[in-house]
Each structure stands twice: as C-alpha cells, then as structure tokens.
Design an enzyme around this catalytic site. Sequence first.
Site, mmCIF file in Angstrom:
data_model
loop_
_atom_site.group_PDB
_atom_site.id
_atom_site.type_symbol
_atom_site.label_atom_id
_atom_site.label_comp_id
_atom_site.label_asym_id
_atom_site.label_seq_id
_atom_site.Cartn_x
_atom_site.Cartn_y
_atom_site.Cartn_z
ATOM 1 N N LYS A 89 30.534 62.192 56.777
ATOM 2 C CA LYS A 89 31.228 61.044 57.366
ATOM 3 C C LYS A 89 30.372 59.815 57.164
ATOM 4 C CE LYS A 89 34.519 59.133 59.679
ATOM 5 N NZ LYS A 89 34.660 58.243 58.486
ATOM 6 N N GLN A 110 22.757 57.647 58.002
ATOM 7 C CA GLN A 110 23.999 58.132 58.597
ATOM 8 C C GLN A 110 23.839 59.536 59.190
ATOM 9 O OE1 GLN A 110 26.800 55.767 57.775
ATOM 10 N NE2 GLN A 110 27.637 56.638 59.641
ATOM 11 N N LYS A 113 22.244 59.005 62.627
ATOM 12 C CA LYS A 113 23.164 58.234 63.461
ATOM 13 C C LYS A 113 24.297 59.133 63.958
ATOM 14 C CE LYS A 113 24.643 54.497 61.463
ATOM 15 N NZ LYS A 113 25.453 53.434 60.780
ATOM 16 N N LYS A 125 27.761 58.628 52.422
ATOM 17 C CA LYS A 125 28.006 57.199 52.179
ATOM 18 C C LYS A 125 28.459 57.015 50.740
ATOM 19 C CE LYS A 125 27.672 53.213 54.273
ATOM 20 N NZ LYS A 125 27.775 52.922 55.714
ATOM 21 N N GLY A 164 35.191 52.272 56.169
ATOM 22 C CA GLY A 164 34.773 50.978 55.636
ATOM 23 C C GLY A 164 33.294 50.708 55.823
ATOM 24 N N ASP A 165 32.831 49.680 55.163
ATOM 25 C CA ASP A 165 31.484 49.112 55.339
ATOM 26 C C ASP A 165 31.577 47.710 54.723
ATOM 27 O OD1 ASP A 165 28.520 50.117 56.087
ATOM 28 O OD2 ASP A 165 28.325 48.867 54.316
ATOM 29 N N THR A 208 32.188 48.837 66.234
ATOM 30 C CA THR A 208 30.770 48.697 65.884
ATOM 31 C C THR A 208 30.159 47.516 66.630
ATOM 32 O OG1 THR A 208 31.363 49.534 63.706
ATOM 33 C CG2 THR A 208 29.153 48.653 63.964
ATOM 34 N N ASN A 239 33.126 42.128 59.945
ATOM 35 C CA ASN A 239 33.696 42.990 60.979
ATOM 36 C C ASN A 239 32.746 43.186 62.163
ATOM 37 O OD1 ASN A 239 33.756 46.211 61.791
ATOM 38 N ND2 ASN A 239 35.744 45.211 61.877
ATOM 39 N N SER A 382 35.309 56.281 64.613
ATOM 40 C CA SER A 382 35.964 56.914 63.458
ATOM 41 C C SER A 382 36.242 58.383 63.762
ATOM 42 C CB SER A 382 35.060 56.835 62.227
ATOM 43 O OG SER A 382 35.230 55.611 61.569
HETATM 44 P P1 NDP Z 1 31.690 42.823 56.248
HETATM 45 O O1 NDP Z 1 31.878 42.923 54.789
HETATM 46 O O2 NDP Z 1 32.856 42.754 57.143
HETATM 47 O O3 NDP Z 1 30.735 41.593 56.594
HETATM 48 C C1 NDP Z 1 29.456 41.477 56.065
HETATM 49 C C2 NDP Z 1 28.870 40.137 56.475
HETATM 50 O O4 NDP Z 1 27.505 40.065 56.099
HETATM 51 C C3 NDP Z 1 29.565 38.968 55.785
HETATM 52 O O5 NDP Z 1 29.496 37.866 56.618
HETATM 53 C C4 NDP Z 1 28.711 38.773 54.543
HETATM 54 O O6 NDP Z 1 28.781 37.475 54.024
HETATM 55 C C5 NDP Z 1 27.336 39.066 55.071
HETATM 56 N N1 NDP Z 1 26.513 39.651 54.001
HETATM 57 C C6 NDP Z 1 26.714 40.814 53.339
HETATM 58 N N2 NDP Z 1 25.795 41.018 52.414
HETATM 59 C C7 NDP Z 1 24.991 39.957 52.455
HETATM 60 C C8 NDP Z 1 23.836 39.589 51.751
HETATM 61 N N3 NDP Z 1 23.327 40.351 50.765
HETATM 62 N N4 NDP Z 1 23.243 38.441 52.095
HETATM 63 C C9 NDP Z 1 23.745 37.656 53.086
HETATM 64 N N5 NDP Z 1 24.841 37.962 53.803
HETATM 65 C C10 NDP Z 1 25.453 39.093 53.496
HETATM 66 O O7 NDP Z 1 30.764 44.079 56.615
HETATM 67 P P2 NDP Z 1 30.508 44.735 58.056
HETATM 68 O O8 NDP Z 1 30.538 43.703 59.110
HETATM 69 O O9 NDP Z 1 31.369 45.916 58.171
HETATM 70 O O10 NDP Z 1 29.015 45.273 57.878
HETATM 71 C C11 NDP Z 1 27.871 44.532 58.280
HETATM 72 C C12 NDP Z 1 26.681 45.470 58.483
HETATM 73 O O11 NDP Z 1 27.004 46.429 59.485
HETATM 74 C C13 NDP Z 1 26.292 46.293 57.239
HETATM 75 O O12 NDP Z 1 24.890 46.511 57.285
HETATM 76 C C14 NDP Z 1 26.992 47.632 57.492
HETATM 77 O O13 NDP Z 1 26.371 48.685 56.813
HETATM 78 C C15 NDP Z 1 26.806 47.749 59.001
HETATM 79 N N6 NDP Z 1 27.714 48.646 59.709
HETATM 80 C C16 NDP Z 1 29.076 48.513 59.613
HETATM 81 C C17 NDP Z 1 29.907 49.352 60.324
HETATM 82 C C18 NDP Z 1 31.390 49.184 60.332
HETATM 83 O O14 NDP Z 1 32.048 49.899 61.077
HETATM 84 N N7 NDP Z 1 31.958 48.280 59.554
HETATM 85 C C19 NDP Z 1 29.360 50.443 61.153
HETATM 86 C C20 NDP Z 1 27.926 50.448 61.252
HETATM 87 C C21 NDP Z 1 27.152 49.589 60.538
HETATM 88 P P3 NDP Z 1 29.849 37.147 52.865
HETATM 89 O O15 NDP Z 1 31.179 37.238 53.492
HETATM 90 O O16 NDP Z 1 29.507 35.785 52.384
HETATM 91 O O17 NDP Z 1 29.612 38.207 51.829
HETATM 92 O O1 2IT Z 2 27.419 52.513 58.709
HETATM 93 C C1 2IT Z 2 28.367 53.029 59.338
HETATM 94 O O2 2IT Z 2 28.179 53.760 60.313
HETATM 95 C C2 2IT Z 2 29.743 52.703 58.921
HETATM 96 N N1 2IT Z 2 29.918 51.904 57.994
HETATM 97 C C3 2IT Z 2 30.909 53.343 59.601
HETATM 98 C C4 2IT Z 2 31.137 54.727 59.046
HETATM 99 C C5 2IT Z 2 32.395 55.409 59.523
HETATM 100 O O3 2IT Z 2 32.617 56.527 59.029
HETATM 101 O O4 2IT Z 2 33.125 54.891 60.350
#
Ligand code: NDP
Ligand code: 2IT
Length: 450
Positions: A89, A110, A113, A125, A164-165, A208, A239, A382
């Site tokens: 997952k 992961q 976690k 992943k 997603g991520d 998250t 997100n 999830s």
């Molecule tokens: P999104 O794609 O929704 O948003 C990512 C954000 O971070 C955007 O604002 C993006 O800017 C910015 N960003 C991404 N990469 C870079 C970079 N290299 N330099 C500067 N800014 C950057 O992703 P999420 O919000 O889902 O994910 C954010 C973090 O949270 C990641 O580390 C992800 O692994 C982690 N995460 C996500 C989960 C989830 O459920 N979605 C769960 C647990 C962890 P821009 O739009 O300009 O690219």
């Molecule tokens: O980093 C993470 O934990 C995620 N992007 C969410 C993974 C999931 O299966 O919901």
Amino acid sequence: MTYIHQTITDLKQSSPAQCEFYQAVEEVLESLEPLLETSKRYQKHAIIQRIVEPERQIMFRVPWVDDNGNVQVNKGYRVEFNSALGPYKGGLRFHPSVNASIIKFLGFEQIFKNALTGLPIGGGKGGANFDPKGRSDNEIMRFCQSYMNELYRHIGPTTDVPAGDIGVGAREIGYMFGQYKRLTGRYEGVLTGKSLLWGGSLARKEATGYGTVYFAQYMLEAQGSSLKGKKCLVSGAGNVAIYAIEKLLELGATPVSCSDSRGTIFHEQGIDLELIKDIKEVRRLSLEEYMRVHSDAIYTPSGEYPEDGHAVWRFNADAAFPCATQNELTGEDAQVLLANGCTLVSEGANMPSSQAAVEAFIKAQIAYGPGKAANAGGVATSQLEMSQNASMRNWTFEEVDEQLKAIMKNIFTAASNAAQEYGQPNNLVLGANIAGFKRVAEAMIEQGVV
Ligand code: NDP
Ligand code: 2IT
C-alpha cells in the site's frame, strides 16, 4: 554503528546512486541501534538485510502521444517493498524528479508508517518521471491510461493498492481506475483516493493534512498546551498543505504561509484558504496569483536561498508544518526556525527535513513529529476506504474522521512509549522507527524466510 555502515556500504554497491534511499535507511537503522543491541533475534533472522531489499521492483516504459502528435516516453515504477503486514500500500508520484532512489526511499518509509497505523497494510510506492505541469486534460488521461496498461497486471485489491502522492489526485486516480476496469473487467477497490461518486471515502482527501495537525495537537496535549493562537508556517500548496491549513484554522491557530515550486506566500493575518483552494484545486495556477487579491501578503520567488535553505522557514512562528517534498527544510533552515522561537514541527511531507535538520530538532528537544508518524493519516484513511469497498458500505465523514483521530492518537502513543522505553522520551524519531520496525520484524520472523 558497524552494521549501519556495513548495510549502507552494501547498498551503495548493490544499488548505486540512490542517496535519498540511503538517507531514509540510515535514519531508521540509527534509531534501531538500542533495540538491536538488546535483542539478537533480529540479527539471527537477518531482518535488516531483508528489510532494506524490496520484495519486487517493477520498472517500465510509458509511451504516450501528446496533443501535437509527438510520441513521448516516460519511466514508470512500482516498488513492492514489504508485504509482511498486508497487501502493498502506498501512493504514486508523478513528478519530473522521480527516479529509483526516490521511489525506494518512499517505499521504505511506507513500510514503517503503515506498520505504525496498526492496520493490515504492507509498504509500496510507485510513480513516473512525468511532469503534469502545463499538460492538457487529454494528455493527462492518455498518460494515466498508458501507465495503467503496464501497472494493471501487478496490482489488485488483495495484492497491491496504489493511491495518490505528488502530482496524483482524484483526477489521475479516475483515469487510472477507468483503464484498470477496461483491461480487467473488474470493478474493485484496487486504488484509493477515488472520487466520492464511485467508491471513494469521505475524509480521504482531507486525511493527511488533518492527521498531521491532529498529531501536532497530541504532541502539544502531552505538554499541557494546544494549537490555539499559535502562528504556524506551512510549506506546499497541494493536497496535504491545503487540508493542514484548513484544520489549523478550525482549531484556532493562524497558518501564515504556503509555497509551491515557484515561490512562497507569507500572509501575517492568516492564509486565505478559499482563495488557495481556488488557485490550486480549481484553476491550477501559480501561487503568485494570491497577490492579485491580497497585496498586503509577501511573495518570495524560489531560489532566494539557493545554497542552504528556503524562504518559507525564514519567518517567525511557533510551529512549522512542512507539507511539500523531501529535503525542503535544511540544517540552516532548522537553525533559523529554532532561533525564531519555533517549538513544534509536524511533518506532512515524506522526509522533508534533511539529516542535519532532524539532528537540530532532536538536540533542541522541541516537539518533533517525523513524517512516517505525523503524515500516516492519509494511508490509514486509504485503508478505511479499502474496508468500505470490501464491505460495500459507506461511512459518514464523522465516522471516518473519528477513526482518523483515534489512529493518530495511537501512533503518537506508540512512538512516545517506545521513545520512553529506550530512554529518550522526547525523541519521536527513535520511538516511531522502533515501534514500526518491531511490528514488521516480528511478522517477518513468524512468516519464515520468504
Ligand atoms: P501535491 O502534488 O498535491 O502538492 C505538492 C506541493 O508541493 C505543491 O504545492 C508543489 O508545488 C510542491 N512541491 C512539490 N515538489 C516540489 C519541489 N521539488 N520543490 C518545491 N515545491 C514542490 O502533493 P501532496 O500534497 O499530496 O504531497 C505533498 C507531500 O506529502 C509529499 O512529500 C508526499 O509524499 C507527502 N504525502 C502525501 C500524502 C497524500 O495523501 N497525498 C500522504 C502522506 C504524505 P507545485 O504545485 O508548484 O509543483
Ligand atoms: O505517502 C503516503 O503515505 C501517501 N502518499 C498515501 C498513500 C496511500 O496509500 O494512501
């Protein structure tokens, strides 16, 4: 320390040029030192050597045709890291920086976690080095379909369940689900983060960001404090960041910043949440757009601190919520945050703090919630989506949110208890790594050498 050096040396030989992966492994192994000293059983069963090697790594070509009729080719990945506790997952990341090192570090994190959530989910992943920026909706659809043309044969509701991520949200999950259904003829919970119209769970989108703030709340509660009235720096505007900001506002804190890859917004009076949602979720624009409405905010373009840091961490605040990406908070950033009076860091992103930053937070004994604990609310929810799909039931927003709160509380308690047991009560890095590892390692021992 010898087994850490030995393991990293071996990894550098067998898996060259994977620095983010070595960084994640090193952090976990350093935490395990006191555990491995007192218990020889993990060595006897070669758990360390097994746990750093993915069960399976899939790499594939993703060819697709852009709107101009040109053929494009990307590199696709799915790393099925560890299935001791359940089906693999973990999310899918679409970002130009994606490579084997990044997917392996994310898959490795992961495992622990998911173990911390207490739910039956293993670690995996995936993703692609595809850049969604500037692509039309049709291009996104064609890319997702091509990606699924290979991925579908490796996944399933009881084997591997992606989500997603970065760069993958409900739109991409929709296109991938549609293609999976067409290829297999099966309508099943093979992906999470689905639309609410067809199998998604209420509160998954928020989970998250909300979870990261709940985790912060539990850290503060243990000190007899709360988030109310606290000034909070948030990075990212995706997100995780958006729903962290939403929950902070609900709990009476003031989130004063957000950022994207092009720049940082600082807004002393508090971030305008509805505007951020409109810019990022609806119009998919740069954050610079925020300045058109709020000229009293401060916009700093990226690259202001190219060598050693990032603008977002240079403002005064009580707490910080890194919610963008790995290594976005350097040692230098950490020193500035601490000097400015920040006493709490709760990580919504995966490994956002560099090794030097983590060391600085632990040394300063602030409330520091590492990503694998503080951002586990997303994957936990999830799994609640998988439960609802399997039982063909839908829970209310409140039911899911209550379970999310309870899971985040349990994670805090498990990490905190383990930290105390090993003599470092404030060190939740140590606590989370030990508590997560023990659950996986014991399951691996019971399941034999596989
Ligand atoms: P999104 O794609 O929704 O948003 C990512 C954000 O971070 C955007 O604002 C993006 O800017 C910015 N960003 C991404 N990469 C870079 C970079 N290299 N330099 C500067 N800014 C950057 O992703 P999420 O919000 O889902 O994910 C954010 C973090 O949270 C990641 O580390 C992800 O692994 C982690 N995460 C996500 C989960 C989830 O459920 N979605 C769960 C647990 C962890 P821009 O739009 O300009 O690219
Ligand atoms: O980093 C993470 O934990 C995620 N992007 C969410 C993974 C999931 O299966 O919901």
